[in-house]
Design a protein around this motif. Sequence first.
Motif, PDB file in Angstrom:
ATOM      1  N   ASP A   9      11.935  -8.536 -36.930  1.00  0.00           N
ATOM      2  CA  ASP A   9      12.146  -8.700 -35.602  1.00  0.00           C
ATOM      3  C   ASP A   9      13.690  -8.484 -35.404  1.00  0.00           C
ATOM      4  O   ASP A   9      14.081  -7.944 -34.337  1.00  0.00           O
ATOM      5  CB  ASP A   9      11.648  -9.996 -35.007  1.00  0.00           C
ATOM      6  N   TYR A  26      12.407 -18.181 -33.329  1.00  0.00           N
ATOM      7  CA  TYR A  26      11.631 -17.164 -32.427  1.00  0.00           C
ATOM      8  C   TYR A  26      10.214 -17.220 -32.839  1.00  0.00           C
ATOM      9  O   TYR A  26       9.593 -17.172 -32.180  1.00  0.00           O
ATOM     10  CB  TYR A  26      12.351 -15.719 -32.363  1.00  0.00           C
ATOM     11  N   THR A  27      10.077 -17.762 -34.185  1.00  0.00           N
ATOM     12  CA  THR A  27       8.600 -18.078 -34.527  1.00  0.00           C
ATOM     13  C   THR A  27       7.901 -19.146 -33.956  1.00  0.00           C
ATOM     14  O   THR A  27       6.741 -18.956 -33.133  1.00  0.00           O
ATOM     15  CB  THR A  27       8.587 -18.257 -36.001  1.00  0.00           C
ATOM     16  N   TYR A  56       7.524 -17.866 -29.898  1.00  0.00           N
ATOM     17  CA  TYR A  56       6.388 -17.040 -29.787  1.00  0.00           C
ATOM     18  C   TYR A  56       4.951 -17.933 -30.017  1.00  0.00           C
ATOM     19  O   TYR A  56       4.010 -17.619 -29.327  1.00  0.00           O
ATOM     20  CB  TYR A  56       6.474 -15.733 -30.783  1.00  0.00           C
ATOM     21  N   ALA A 103       3.733 -11.066 -28.791  1.00  0.00           N
ATOM     22  CA  ALA A 103       4.016 -12.227 -29.567  1.00  0.00           C
ATOM     23  C   ALA A 103       3.120 -11.748 -31.008  1.00  0.00           C
ATOM     24  O   ALA A 103       3.464 -11.928 -32.165  1.00  0.00           O
ATOM     25  CB  ALA A 103       3.396 -13.577 -29.180  1.00  0.00           C
ATOM     26  N   VAL A 149       4.834  -9.166 -33.087  1.00  0.00           N
ATOM     27  CA  VAL A 149       5.997  -9.566 -33.603  1.00  0.00           C
ATOM     28  C   VAL A 149       5.242 -10.215 -35.295  1.00  0.00           C
ATOM     29  O   VAL A 149       5.920 -10.203 -36.158  1.00  0.00           O
ATOM     30  CB  VAL A 149       6.644 -10.638 -33.006  1.00  0.00           C
ATOM     31  N   LEU A 193      16.286 -12.602 -28.879  1.00  0.00           N
ATOM     32  CA  LEU A 193      15.257 -13.268 -29.906  1.00  0.00           C
ATOM     33  C   LEU A 193      14.698 -14.626 -29.736  1.00  0.00           C
ATOM     34  O   LEU A 193      13.647 -14.950 -29.289  1.00  0.00           O
ATOM     35  CB  LEU A 193      15.612 -13.085 -31.284  1.00  0.00           C
ATOM     36  N   SER A 239      12.035 -15.355 -26.954  1.00  0.00           N
ATOM     37  CA  SER A 239      10.625 -15.566 -27.426  1.00  0.00           C
ATOM     38  C   SER A 239       9.772 -16.915 -26.573  1.00  0.00           C
ATOM     39  O   SER A 239       8.655 -16.922 -26.572  1.00  0.00           O
ATOM     40  CB  SER A 239      10.595 -16.281 -28.754  1.00  0.00           C
TER      41      SER A 239
END
Length: 411
Positions: free
Chosen positions: A6, A128-129, A132, A171, A174, A358, A362
């Motif tokens: 990403d 960002y994980t 998302y 999402a 990604v 990011l 997200s």
Amino acid sequence: MFVSSDLKKWRGNMFVLSSLHPECEYIFQLEKEERHCIQYIAEQGNRSTEGCWPFWDAVTCWPHAVVGETVHRACPAVFSLFRNNTGSVSRNCTSGGWSRPFPPYHVACNVDDDIPEESYFASVKLIYTIGYSISLVVLAVAVLILLLFRKLRCARNFIHIQLFLTFILKAVAVFIKDATLFSSDDTNHCTLSTFACKASVVFCHYCVMANFFWLLVEALYLNSLLLSSFYHSRRCLWGFSLLGWGEDLVIFIVLWIGSRVYFEDTECWDINEDSPYWWIIKGPIVVSIAVNFMLFMNIIRILIQKLNPRLIQFNNSSQYRRLTKSTLLLIPLFGTHYMFFNFLPDYFSVNLRLCIELCMGSFQGLLVAILYCFLNQEVQKEVHMQWLRWQESSYGVVSPAPKGSQMDTPF
């Protein structure tokens, strides 16, 4: 070697950076300098063998030197990708060969031993994980609510559902791309070139384009509500669907795939350094961002006119005030901040860009779901009424009537 896919891809897909990610830039630049150094060493091969031979130390090319000479080399330009520095490194040419560099690179050039800053990239990836993941769950719940309750089925909620779906797909894209490019720590994501990774990049591009175009549809719909001249026919919804999902996006994606296959079939198609074909994807989105921005300026202009105390009617004054509050809250969510970043040079504050694009990006789907669905008075009322019916049918308990949210979104 770690860096998120990403981090590379969104530098291009957020339409403010079209060059390489710092880690790949770092690797490719060093490889380029190494080739130049090897060529230089080959050219020096027939010259005097006295003194210290030129060599490449994996960072800098050291020229031929005589015994007793001290050679000074400026910090490699590639280090400026991460830190601003003007230091230098030296080596002594002795009878036993080159000495160790002094001071060490990480001291002289003000960089960490581990370049680039993997801890920073790891933190960005973690944030960002999480963003998302939360957005994905909340958006899925919002879509189910708008689909399950019959009274919530209308033109505006149809558009909201499509927007939610684009955030969900983005999402998912990604996560798929991260899993494809970084399933193993041994994978060199800067040179990886497989069908799976290229397909994941294409899917990512389509989802991002669809997301921006449905944001544009939302802006068009808001303008139509304020102008009170929009007829919500099935044909109009089909037109919105074609704009948001449809043939134009597919055409751009197919053209870009063709250009990469025939002219730039390199790496995983997520590196777009100085590529004119990248504008096949970037161009339409930049245009949508610009149009979106102008539509929001028009929304503000219309609201200012409609909220003029001399023109406003008593019956609809509260409606326009609620609409003004809700619209102003939503403006930052429609890509208007990309107008600012889009005209900045590529090298401007990379860390700040990554953080905003990011980390904050997200959570954009989460904020949209909250404002469009969970804070909407009609949704709250319908959900509460279903809860009352369930309590009454199960326990014979009747609860008091629901109260509306103070942050109602009439659109």
